[in-house]
Design a protein around this motif. Structure first.
Motif, PDB file in Angstrom:
ATOM      1  N   GLN A 112      30.389   7.100  12.044  1.00  0.00           N
ATOM      2  CA  GLN A 112      31.696   6.448  11.949  1.00  0.00           C
ATOM      3  C   GLN A 112      31.538   5.013  11.447  1.00  0.00           C
ATOM      4  O   GLN A 112      32.315   4.551  10.607  1.00  0.00           O
ATOM      5  CB  GLN A 112      32.413   6.459  13.301  1.00  0.00           C
ATOM      6  N   ALA A 113      30.534   4.315  11.952  1.00  0.00           N
ATOM      7  CA  ALA A 113      30.278   2.941  11.507  1.00  0.00           C
ATOM      8  C   ALA A 113      29.886   2.916  10.035  1.00  0.00           C
ATOM      9  O   ALA A 113      30.335   2.044   9.277  1.00  0.00           O
ATOM     10  CB  ALA A 113      29.187   2.299  12.365  1.00  0.00           C
ATOM     11  N   ILE A 114      29.073   3.875   9.613  1.00  0.00           N
ATOM     12  CA  ILE A 114      28.660   3.948   8.206  1.00  0.00           C
ATOM     13  C   ILE A 114      29.863   4.251   7.314  1.00  0.00           C
ATOM     14  O   ILE A 114      30.042   3.638   6.252  1.00  0.00           O
ATOM     15  CB  ILE A 114      27.534   4.988   8.027  1.00  0.00           C
ATOM     16  N   ALA A 115      30.699   5.176   7.738  1.00  0.00           N
ATOM     17  CA  ALA A 115      31.897   5.519   6.959  1.00  0.00           C
ATOM     18  C   ALA A 115      32.830   4.313   6.840  1.00  0.00           C
ATOM     19  O   ALA A 115      33.381   4.048   5.761  1.00  0.00           O
ATOM     20  CB  ALA A 115      32.618   6.697   7.588  1.00  0.00           C
ATOM     21  N   ALA A 116      33.002   3.569   7.931  1.00  0.00           N
ATOM     22  CA  ALA A 116      33.847   2.376   7.899  1.00  0.00           C
ATOM     23  C   ALA A 116      33.260   1.326   6.960  1.00  0.00           C
ATOM     24  O   ALA A 116      33.988   0.683   6.192  1.00  0.00           O
ATOM     25  CB  ALA A 116      34.004   1.807   9.304  1.00  0.00           C
ATOM     26  N   GLU A 117      31.949   1.167   7.009  1.00  0.00           N
ATOM     27  CA  GLU A 117      31.272   0.201   6.125  1.00  0.00           C
ATOM     28  C   GLU A 117      31.459   0.589   4.658  1.00  0.00           C
ATOM     29  O   GLU A 117      31.750  -0.256   3.808  1.00  0.00           O
ATOM     30  CB  GLU A 117      29.786   0.132   6.473  1.00  0.00           C
TER      31      GLU A 117
ATOM     32  N   TYR B 217      33.472  -1.514   1.780  1.00  0.00           N
ATOM     33  CA  TYR B 217      32.818  -1.891   0.523  1.00  0.00           C
ATOM     34  C   TYR B 217      33.611  -1.387  -0.680  1.00  0.00           C
ATOM     35  O   TYR B 217      33.792  -2.110  -1.660  1.00  0.00           O
ATOM     36  CB  TYR B 217      31.379  -1.351   0.472  1.00  0.00           C
ATOM     37  N   GLN B 218      34.088  -0.161  -0.620  1.00  0.00           N
ATOM     38  CA  GLN B 218      34.859   0.390  -1.735  1.00  0.00           C
ATOM     39  C   GLN B 218      36.139  -0.408  -1.961  1.00  0.00           C
ATOM     40  O   GLN B 218      36.513  -0.688  -3.101  1.00  0.00           O
ATOM     41  CB  GLN B 218      35.189   1.860  -1.482  1.00  0.00           C
ATOM     42  N   LYS B 219      36.809  -0.773  -0.869  1.00  0.00           N
ATOM     43  CA  LYS B 219      38.033  -1.565  -0.989  1.00  0.00           C
ATOM     44  C   LYS B 219      37.727  -2.921  -1.616  1.00  0.00           C
ATOM     45  O   LYS B 219      38.409  -3.363  -2.544  1.00  0.00           O
ATOM     46  CB  LYS B 219      38.673  -1.744   0.385  1.00  0.00           C
ATOM     47  N   LYS B 220      36.690  -3.577  -1.107  1.00  0.00           N
ATOM     48  CA  LYS B 220      36.295  -4.890  -1.629  1.00  0.00           C
ATOM     49  C   LYS B 220      35.898  -4.786  -3.096  1.00  0.00           C
ATOM     50  O   LYS B 220      36.292  -5.611  -3.923  1.00  0.00           O
ATOM     51  CB  LYS B 220      35.136  -5.443  -0.801  1.00  0.00           C
TER      52      LYS B 220
ATOM     53  N   VAL C 278      23.583  -3.892  -4.522  1.00  0.00           N
ATOM     54  CA  VAL C 278      22.223  -3.872  -3.969  1.00  0.00           C
ATOM     55  C   VAL C 278      22.247  -4.291  -2.496  1.00  0.00           C
ATOM     56  O   VAL C 278      21.603  -3.662  -1.644  1.00  0.00           O
ATOM     57  CB  VAL C 278      21.273  -4.774  -4.789  1.00  0.00           C
ATOM     58  N   GLY C 279      23.014  -5.317  -2.182  1.00  0.00           N
ATOM     59  CA  GLY C 279      23.131  -5.763  -0.795  1.00  0.00           C
ATOM     60  C   GLY C 279      23.737  -4.688   0.096  1.00  0.00           C
ATOM     61  O   GLY C 279      23.278  -4.464   1.216  1.00  0.00           O
ATOM     62  N   GLU C 280      24.763  -4.015  -0.414  1.00  0.00           N
ATOM     63  CA  GLU C 280      25.419  -2.964   0.369  1.00  0.00           C
ATOM     64  C   GLU C 280      24.489  -1.771   0.572  1.00  0.00           C
ATOM     65  O   GLU C 280      24.437  -1.192   1.660  1.00  0.00           O
ATOM     66  CB  GLU C 280      26.700  -2.515  -0.334  1.00  0.00           C
ATOM     67  N   MET C 281      23.750  -1.377  -0.444  1.00  0.00           N
ATOM     68  CA  MET C 281      22.824  -0.256  -0.293  1.00  0.00           C
ATOM     69  C   MET C 281      21.707  -0.591   0.688  1.00  0.00           C
ATOM     70  O   MET C 281      21.275   0.257   1.465  1.00  0.00           O
ATOM     71  CB  MET C 281      22.230   0.148  -1.651  1.00  0.00           C
ATOM     72  N   THR C 282      21.271  -1.843   0.691  1.00  0.00           N
ATOM     73  CA  THR C 282      20.259  -2.282   1.659  1.00  0.00           C
ATOM     74  C   THR C 282      20.823  -2.185   3.077  1.00  0.00           C
ATOM     75  O   THR C 282      20.158  -1.672   3.988  1.00  0.00           O
ATOM     76  CB  THR C 282      19.822  -3.729   1.361  1.00  0.00           C
ATOM     77  N   LYS C 283      22.056  -2.652   3.244  1.00  0.00           N
ATOM     78  CA  LYS C 283      22.692  -2.601   4.556  1.00  0.00           C
ATOM     79  C   LYS C 283      22.881  -1.154   5.016  1.00  0.00           C
ATOM     80  O   LYS C 283      22.600  -0.818   6.164  1.00  0.00           O
ATOM     81  CB  LYS C 283      24.046  -3.309   4.504  1.00  0.00           C
ATOM     82  N   LEU C 284      23.334  -0.281   4.127  1.00  0.00           N
ATOM     83  CA  LEU C 284      23.510   1.128   4.485  1.00  0.00           C
ATOM     84  C   LEU C 284      22.167   1.785   4.810  1.00  0.00           C
ATOM     85  O   LEU C 284      22.076   2.598   5.725  1.00  0.00           O
ATOM     86  CB  LEU C 284      24.221   1.890   3.370  1.00  0.00           C
ATOM     87  N   GLY C 285      21.131   1.435   4.067  1.00  0.00           N
ATOM     88  CA  GLY C 285      19.796   1.961   4.364  1.00  0.00           C
ATOM     89  C   GLY C 285      19.348   1.574   5.760  1.00  0.00           C
ATOM     90  O   GLY C 285      18.779   2.399   6.493  1.00  0.00           O
ATOM     91  N   GLU C 286      19.608   0.337   6.145  1.00  0.00           N
ATOM     92  CA  GLU C 286      19.259  -0.112   7.490  1.00  0.00           C
ATOM     93  C   GLU C 286      20.077   0.632   8.542  1.00  0.00           C
ATOM     94  O   GLU C 286      19.561   0.985   9.601  1.00  0.00           O
ATOM     95  CB  GLU C 286      19.484  -1.620   7.611  1.00  0.00           C
ATOM     96  N   MET C 287      21.346   0.865   8.246  1.00  0.00           N
ATOM     97  CA  MET C 287      22.201   1.582   9.194  1.00  0.00           C
ATOM     98  C   MET C 287      21.709   3.026   9.384  1.00  0.00           C
ATOM     99  O   MET C 287      21.688   3.535  10.502  1.00  0.00           O
ATOM    100  CB  MET C 287      23.658   1.575   8.720  1.00  0.00           C
ATOM    101  N   TYR C 288      21.304   3.679   8.293  1.00  0.00           N
ATOM    102  CA  TYR C 288      20.772   5.044   8.402  1.00  0.00           C
ATOM    103  C   TYR C 288      19.440   5.054   9.154  1.00  0.00           C
ATOM    104  O   TYR C 288      19.159   5.961   9.936  1.00  0.00           O
ATOM    105  CB  TYR C 288      20.608   5.683   7.021  1.00  0.00           C
ATOM    106  N   SER C 289      18.621   4.045   8.919  1.00  0.00           N
ATOM    107  CA  SER C 289      17.344   3.946   9.636  1.00  0.00           C
ATOM    108  C   SER C 289      17.587   3.766  11.131  1.00  0.00           C
ATOM    109  O   SER C 289      16.948   4.428  11.967  1.00  0.00           O
ATOM    110  CB  SER C 289      16.539   2.769   9.085  1.00  0.00           C
ATOM    111  N   ASP C 290      18.514   2.891  11.479  1.00  0.00           N
ATOM    112  CA  ASP C 290      18.859   2.690  12.889  1.00  0.00           C
ATOM    113  C   ASP C 290      19.423   3.970  13.495  1.00  0.00           C
ATOM    114  O   ASP C 290      19.127   4.292  14.648  1.00  0.00           O
ATOM    115  CB  ASP C 290      19.872   1.552  13.043  1.00  0.00           C
TER     116      ASP C 290
END
Length: 110
Positions: free
Chosen positions: A31-36, A40-43, A80-92
């Protein structure tokens, strides 16, 4: 024999509890990943629309290319920043989903 049945029943309950805890963790993280991703898409859409308006309002071709180039640079860095953040979220997510099973796997190794 009754003792073995109780042990199997307890093991089944423990396994179900671990699975539910893991599933709960995964659900919250997804849910947190989907919200993120939605944020990002809106921004990204808003920034893209603003960039188009800026390019169209330019008085010269040089300024239009400069505005477009600035937008592409900013969009790439944001991506690139968003993909890094999403990668960290998936790792967590994977670490947290695994936690309930750590104790069980430690017991099996003994």
């Amino acid at each position: 024999m009754l003792n073995n049945f109780e042990e199997v029943q307890k093991l089944g309950k423990d396994n179900m509890d671990m699975a539910m805890e893991s599933l709960n963790t995964m659900t919250k993280a997804m849910q947190a990943i989907a919200a993120e991703m939605a944020d990002y898409q809106k921004k990204s859409f808003e920034e893209g629309s603003a960039a188009v308006e800026k390019v169209v309002s330019c008085k010269s071709l040089d300024k239009a290319f400069e505005a477009q180039s600035d937008y592409f640079k900013t969009a790439y860095e944001g991506f690139v920043g968003e993909m890094t953040k999403l990668g960290e979220m998936y790792s967590d997510l994977s670490k947290e989903a695994y936690k309930p099973y750590e104790g069980m796997l430690g017991k099996m190794g003994k």
